[in-house]
Design an enzyme around this catalytic site. Structure first.
Site, PDB file in Angstrom:
ATOM      1  N   LYS A 170       0.875  -1.181   0.000  1.00 43.99           N
ATOM      2  CA  LYS A 170       0.000   0.000   0.000  1.00 43.99           C
ATOM      3  C   LYS A 170       0.910   1.229   0.000  1.00 43.99           C
ATOM      4  CE  LYS A 170      -4.081   0.428   2.111  1.00 43.99           C
ATOM      5  NZ  LYS A 170      -5.232   0.272   1.209  1.00 43.99           N
TER       6      LYS A 170
HETATM    7  N1  PPE Z   1      -7.647  -2.919  -3.148  1.00 48.62           N
HETATM    8  C1  PPE Z   1      -7.123  -1.671  -3.002  1.00 48.62           C
HETATM    9  C2  PPE Z   1      -6.393  -1.069  -4.133  1.00 48.62           C
HETATM   10  C3  PPE Z   1      -7.298  -1.006  -1.784  1.00 48.62           C
HETATM   11  O1  PPE Z   1      -6.788   0.226  -1.634  1.00 48.62           O
HETATM   12  C4  PPE Z   1      -8.014  -1.608  -0.737  1.00 48.62           C
HETATM   13  C5  PPE Z   1      -8.228  -0.871   0.554  1.00 48.62           C
HETATM   14  C6  PPE Z   1      -8.531  -2.912  -0.937  1.00 48.62           C
HETATM   15  C7  PPE Z   1      -8.314  -3.533  -2.152  1.00 48.62           C
HETATM   16  C8  PPE Z   1      -9.256  -3.654   0.149  1.00 48.62           C
HETATM   17  O2  PPE Z   1      -8.339  -4.034   1.162  1.00 48.62           O
HETATM   18  P1  PPE Z   1      -8.784  -4.200   2.690  1.00 48.62           P
HETATM   19  O3  PPE Z   1      -9.060  -2.855   3.212  1.00 48.62           O
HETATM   20  O4  PPE Z   1      -7.620  -4.870   3.327  1.00 48.62           O
HETATM   21  O5  PPE Z   1      -9.985  -5.069   2.679  1.00 48.62           O
HETATM   22  N2  PPE Z   1      -8.475   0.507   0.418  1.00 48.62           N
HETATM   23  C9  PPE Z   1      -8.266   1.395   1.533  1.00 48.62           C
HETATM   24  C10 PPE Z   1      -8.126   2.836   1.087  1.00 48.62           C
HETATM   25  C11 PPE Z   1      -9.365   3.635   0.902  1.00 48.62           C
HETATM   26  C12 PPE Z   1      -9.066   5.107   0.698  1.00 48.62           C
HETATM   27  O6  PPE Z   1      -9.872   5.807   0.043  1.00 48.62           O
HETATM   28  O7  PPE Z   1      -8.050   5.578   1.217  1.00 48.62           O
HETATM   29  C13 PPE Z   1      -9.310   1.183   2.608  1.00 48.62           C
HETATM   30  O8  PPE Z   1     -10.363   0.611   2.344  1.00 48.62           O
HETATM   31  O9  PPE Z   1      -9.042   1.587   3.734  1.00 48.62           O
END
Ligand code: PPE
Length: 317
Positions: A170
């Site tokens: 991330k």
């Molecule tokens: N893909 C991406 C690219 C992503 O950023 C997230 C989280 C996910 C999948 C889902 O991952 P998880 O949260 O572990 O289930 N996205 C984060 C960022 C949002 C934002 O606008 O900043 C989040 O959901 O916190």
């Protein structure tokens, strides 16, 4: 010019952050300032997490703290960044920040980044900083998108392959891709973007993983470039506990068009039903019953109402 549609939900306001953990202590967020020469500001050299804490019968609880802290450290490792904090110190900082702000539920944003000691792409001489902010953050794609189902648009921006960007990290810089895709979808009146890879396979949303539901089978969409989502894992484990058949699959956009249901998951998005993709209704074009049920169960789990999954919660007090 970028014109934000009027129906778009507001992002969480940084003005609500209250106290943040910065440089080893809690300070009012206005006092947690950094240099304009911060390396991360110039090159996107930061790594972050998005975590949520929920109100439970026993006060605030952080959902899957251990997994998020682990992923934050893994993101740093991928970037070759040496964090100034251990996993125990990260957990401590997160819990202390929630306590100081008296939060019952919140979004939690830890961040590691390279400081201003040297400009130029090589961050060898740059100190690594760490901060944690907590803030209220409601329904990611808006209440209406959850109730009616969200409208997705296949983005003209493709997900970067794993040999161009470190998609399992991330890293701040990766999110330029998400910002462009989400902005394009919003500007065109949609709620969120659907990102494909170069070959046309479905990758993920700008900040969510994707599921299909077809003939009673739950189908998590896999792709090597997707973030290993913690919500995705939670939904799969919940479905397993309910004996729902699961078939992990890759998918093309037309397979999503004809699925019985499609939903998106993520820490911020939780479980969000999808009503249409590229203006094609998914089934009858409303939030599907399985998606809505899974959202309800997920919200029960994160709120500590399902004993089987209570081990995923870290109580703040
Ligand atoms: N893909 C991406 C690219 C992503 O950023 C997230 C989280 C996910 C999948 C889902 O991952 P998880 O949260 O572990 O289930 N996205 C984060 C960022 C949002 C934002 O606008 O900043 C989040 O959901 O916190």
């Amino acid at each position: 010019m970028h014109v934000q549609s009027e129906s778009a939900p507001k992002n969480s306001s940084a003005l609500d952050a209250g106290y943040v953990w910065f440089d080893g202590k809690l300070v009012p967020h206005q006092e947690a300032t950094v240099s304009v020469l911060t390396h991360a500001l110039h090159y996107g050299t930061s790594v972050f997490e998005g975590i949520r804490a929920y109100e439970t019968d026993r006060g605030a609880a952080v959902f899957r703290l251990k997994e998020h802290t682990r992923r934050l450290l893994d993101s740093a490792k991928i970037m070759g960044m040496t964090p100034p904090v251990t996993s125990e110190q990260i957990d401590h900082a997160i819990l202390e920040t929630i306590r100081r702000n008296n939060r019952l539920s919140c979004y939690i944003r830890p961040l590691l980044w390279y400081g201003p000691e040297s400009l130029g792409v090589n961050p060898r001489d740059n100190r690594v900083f760490f901060m944690v902010a907590t803030m209220p953050w409601g329904v990611y794609l808006g209440e209406e998108a959850v109730r009616k189902g969200a409208a997705l648009m296949t983005s003209s921006w493709r997900r970067s392959p794993g040999d161009i960007m470190p998609t399992k990290s991330k890293a701040g810089g990766n999110y330029v891709n998400s910002v462009l895709a989400n902005q394009e979808a919003r500007d065109n009146g949609f709620d969120e973007a659907l990102l494909l890879d170069r070959e046309g396979y479905v990758a993920e949303g700008s900040g969510e993983n994707i599921f299909m539901y077809q003939d009673g089978v739950l189908m998590p969409i896999v792709h090597s470039v997707n973030l290993r989502g913690i919500t995705r894992d939670a939904v799969i484990q919940i479905a397993k506990s309910m004996d729902i058949p699961i078939e992990v699959t890759m998918a093309t956009r037309d397979e999503l068009y004809t699925a019985d249901e499609v939903f998106m998951v993520g820490t911020a998005a939780e479980v969000t039903p999808i009503a249409s993709i590229d203006r094609r209704p998914i089934s009858s074009g409303v939030a599907g019953p399985f998606s809505l049920k899974m959202r309800e169960i997920y919200l029960d789990v994160v709120s500590g109402r399902v004993p089987e999954f209570e081990h995923w919660l870290t109580y703040v007090h």
